[in-house]
Design an enzyme around this catalytic site. Structure first.
Site, PDB file in Angstrom:
ATOM      1  N   HIS A  13       0.802  -1.168  -0.046  1.00 59.25           N
ATOM      2  CA  HIS A  13       0.023   0.028   0.084  1.00 59.25           C
ATOM      3  C   HIS A  13       0.893   1.170   0.024  1.00 59.25           C
ATOM      4  CE1 HIS A  13      -3.628   2.361   0.680  1.00 59.25           C
ATOM      5  NE2 HIS A  13      -2.753   3.161   1.370  1.00 59.25           N
ATOM      6  N   ASN A  51      -3.393   9.558 -11.701  1.00 61.69           N
ATOM      7  CA  ASN A  51      -3.955  10.593 -10.993  1.00 61.69           C
ATOM      8  C   ASN A  51      -3.515  10.518  -9.552  1.00 61.69           C
ATOM      9  OD1 ASN A  51      -5.741  10.987 -13.207  1.00 61.69           O
ATOM     10  ND2 ASN A  51      -7.187   9.534 -12.454  1.00 61.69           N
ATOM     11  N   GLY A  61      -7.611  14.235  -9.676  1.00 55.55           N
ATOM     12  CA  GLY A  61      -8.682  13.445  -9.921  1.00 55.55           C
ATOM     13  C   GLY A  61      -8.515  11.992  -9.111  1.00 55.55           C
ATOM     14  N   HIS A 114      -4.797   4.437  -3.195  1.00 58.96           N
ATOM     15  CA  HIS A 114      -4.011   3.449  -3.447  1.00 58.96           C
ATOM     16  C   HIS A 114      -3.110   3.552  -4.703  1.00 58.96           C
ATOM     17  CE1 HIS A 114      -2.710  -1.143  -2.575  1.00 58.96           C
ATOM     18  NE2 HIS A 114      -2.240  -0.864  -3.770  1.00 58.96           N
ATOM     19  N   HIS A 140      -1.838   3.779  -8.341  1.00 50.15           N
ATOM     20  CA  HIS A 140      -2.400   2.892  -9.522  1.00 50.15           C
ATOM     21  C   HIS A 140      -2.266   3.642 -10.694  1.00 50.15           C
ATOM     22  CE1 HIS A 140      -5.734   5.201  -8.263  1.00 50.15           C
ATOM     23  NE2 HIS A 140      -6.202   5.464  -9.164  1.00 50.15           N
TER      24      HIS A 140
HETATM   25  P1  AMP Z   1      -8.790   7.172  -9.686  1.00 46.22           P
HETATM   26  O1  AMP Z   1     -10.148   8.202  -9.856  1.00 46.22           O
HETATM   27  O2  AMP Z   1      -7.592   7.750 -10.329  1.00 46.22           O
HETATM   28  O3  AMP Z   1      -8.219   7.025  -8.354  1.00 46.22           O
HETATM   29  O4  AMP Z   1      -9.000   5.735 -10.148  1.00 46.22           O
HETATM   30  C1  AMP Z   1      -9.486   4.960  -9.383  1.00 46.22           C
HETATM   31  C2  AMP Z   1     -10.217   3.887 -10.493  1.00 46.22           C
HETATM   32  O5  AMP Z   1     -10.669   2.915  -9.940  1.00 46.22           O
HETATM   33  C3  AMP Z   1     -11.587   4.506 -11.339  1.00 46.22           C
HETATM   34  O6  AMP Z   1     -11.340   4.582 -12.400  1.00 46.22           O
HETATM   35  C4  AMP Z   1     -12.614   3.349 -10.641  1.00 46.22           C
HETATM   36  O7  AMP Z   1     -13.526   3.011 -11.622  1.00 46.22           O
HETATM   37  C5  AMP Z   1     -11.992   2.130 -10.300  1.00 46.22           C
HETATM   38  N1  AMP Z   1     -12.310   1.301  -9.445  1.00 46.22           N
HETATM   39  C6  AMP Z   1     -12.951   1.519  -8.112  1.00 46.22           C
HETATM   40  N2  AMP Z   1     -13.574   0.356  -7.818  1.00 46.22           N
HETATM   41  C7  AMP Z   1     -12.936  -0.615  -8.527  1.00 46.22           C
HETATM   42  C8  AMP Z   1     -13.330  -1.939  -8.339  1.00 46.22           C
HETATM   43  N3  AMP Z   1     -13.761  -2.639  -7.175  1.00 46.22           N
HETATM   44  N4  AMP Z   1     -12.808  -2.826  -9.505  1.00 46.22           N
HETATM   45  C9  AMP Z   1     -12.259  -2.131 -10.444  1.00 46.22           C
HETATM   46  N5  AMP Z   1     -12.071  -0.735 -10.663  1.00 46.22           N
HETATM   47  C10 AMP Z   1     -12.414   0.055  -9.738  1.00 46.22           C
END
Ligand code: AMP
Length: 112
Positions: A45, A85, A91, A96, A98
């Site tokens: 994390h 992001n 945004g 976590h 990604h």
């Molecule tokens: P961000 O807005 O850059 O933090 O991206 C987070 C992303 O996580 C968004 O595009 C969401 O659609 C995606 N997301 C949230 N929960 C899940 C989940 N359980 N499985 C797959 N994607 C997810």
């Protein structure tokens, strides 16, 4: 464990997995913004990119994984975008780290 992406990486919450190794997990975004939309996360994390150090190998590993996944999913030839992001203005909605791997259509610039 409260973090949703930690739980996904641990297999406690289901996901559409596309890649996994000792340090990295990748799965399809649940609300895809492009025909190919994969999230690449470290199993450890980090709340955001701000928590990784200059010598941290994890970011290199995540980018290498994204590149490999782009090839496997067939978006390498026409191109793709990797997005990190960060924070409120960036945004970020899940705290976590990604990478978004987006492909399968032409991307606009500048991003919104
Ligand atoms: P961000 O807005 O850059 O933090 O991206 C987070 C992303 O996580 C968004 O595009 C969401 O659609 C995606 N997301 C949230 N929960 C899940 C989940 N359980 N499985 C797959 N994607 C997810």
């Amino acid at each position: 464990m409260e973090c949703i992406f930690c739980r996904i990486a641990a297999g406690q919450i289901g996901s559409d997995k596309v890649y996994e190794d000792d340090d990295i997990f990748a799965f399809r975004d649940i609300t895809p913004k492009a025909p190919v939309h994969v999230l690449i996360i470290p199993k450890r994390h980090y709340a955001s990119i701000l928590e990784t150090g200059e010598d941290d190998k994890i970011v290199c590993g995540m980018i290498a994984a994204a590149s490999r996944i782009a090839g496997e999913l067939g978006v390498d030839k026409d191109g793709f975008r990797i997005v990190v992001n960060t924070g409120r203005n960036g945004g970020q909605s899940v705290d976590h780290l990604h990478l978004h791997l987006l492909g399968g259509r032409a991307m606009g610039w500048p991003p919104g």
